[in-house]
Design an enzyme around this catalytic site. Structure first.
Site, PDB file in Angstrom:
ATOM      1  N   CYS A  45       0.832  -1.211   0.000  1.00 47.59           N
ATOM      2  CA  CYS A  45       0.000   0.000   0.000  1.00 47.59           C
ATOM      3  C   CYS A  45       0.865   1.259   0.000  1.00 47.59           C
ATOM      4  O   CYS A  45       0.534   2.251  -0.660  1.00 47.59           O
ATOM      5  CB  CYS A  45      -0.925   0.013   1.212  1.00 47.59           C
TER       6      CYS A  45
HETATM    7  C1  BEZ Z   1       0.538  -4.575   1.838  1.00 44.86           C
HETATM    8  O1  BEZ Z   1       0.080  -3.494   1.501  1.00 44.86           O
HETATM    9  O2  BEZ Z   1       1.728  -4.820   1.774  1.00 44.86           O
HETATM   10  C2  BEZ Z   1      -0.365  -5.665   2.312  1.00 44.86           C
HETATM   11  C3  BEZ Z   1      -1.547  -5.351   2.966  1.00 44.86           C
HETATM   12  C4  BEZ Z   1      -2.348  -6.379   3.437  1.00 44.86           C
HETATM   13  C5  BEZ Z   1      -1.982  -7.694   3.242  1.00 44.86           C
HETATM   14  C6  BEZ Z   1      -0.802  -7.991   2.558  1.00 44.86           C
HETATM   15  C7  BEZ Z   1       0.003  -6.979   2.098  1.00 44.86           C
END
Ligand code: BEZ
Length: 211
Positions: A45
């Site tokens: 994210c």
């Molecule tokens: C991420 O943004 O890295 C992420 C968020 C939730 C689950 C897995 C990865």
């Protein structure tokens, strides 16, 4: 029920990192992209929001406003914004919705319980000036989106909204496009007086109009 192409995009009033927004008013006469991410302070994210901020001038050039969303509260978004600026080199320059009560997530069906009961998946909704849904995408938490591809789709949506054309596989702005099958050759002669290339009667290529 899930939103489908052509459905009215639900309106809402919500708190964001840029204050309270009433969605349809905020869209105004242009286009909008509403996209969700699972959680603040997560690696994928963080890269996505940095990239969206980097590409913001490209969205602006196309008269598209972008708005992010997660179920984290406003204070968390604000704190995380500092990490995004620090690690991605681009400060947030668009609002991010704090959807702690999941109002918008529910309206747009962004929580997929068999993936996660709690967090939004990576949804993308492109909304036209008529406030109808023009495109939906759903990615899992583990896969970051390609925002350059989202821009490419916007180019196609905006072109095909204006002219009776469709865009072929892997099309990029400026390349030849396809005359839609519903247009007869007689009508095509009026719409595209400089002519086109017939590969098959149903596959007619023409330079991108309005270029
Ligand atoms: C991420 O943004 O890295 C992420 C968020 C939730 C689950 C897995 C990865």
């Amino acid at each position: 029920m899930a939103l489908r192409l052509g459905d009215p995009a639900p309106d809402f009033t919500v708190e964001t990192t840029e204050g309270t927004i009433r969605f349809h008013d905020w869209i105004g006469d242009g286009w909008a992209i509403l996209f969700s991410h699972p959680r603040d302070f997560t690696p994928v994210c963080t890269t996505e929001l940095g990239e969206a901020a980097r590409l913001q001038p490209e969205f602006e050039r196309r008269n598209v406003r972008i708005i992010g969303l997660s179920v984290d509260p406003l204070g968390s978004h604000r704190e995380w914004a500092q990490d995004i600026r620090e690690t991605q080199g681009h400060a947030l320059n668009f609002p991010v919705i704090a959807d702690a009560d999941k109002k918008v997530s529910d309206l747009y069906d962004m929580i997929h319980p068999n993936a996660s009961d709690t967090f939004t998946v990576r949804s993308v909704f492109v909304i036209g000036p008529d406030k109808k849904v023009k495109l939906t995408l759903t990615y899992p938490a583990s896969t970051g989106r390609n925002f350059t591809e989202i821009l490419r789709v916007v180019d196609s949506l905006q072109l095909t909204a204006k002219y009776k054309v469709a865009t072929p596989v892997n099309w990029q702005h400026g390349e030849d496009v396809i005359i839609v099958p519903a247009v007869s050759d007689d009508d095509a002669r009026k719409l595209f007086p400089k002519g086109w290339k017939t590969v098959k009667p149903y596959l007619r290529l023409v330079p991108q109009p309005g270029k």
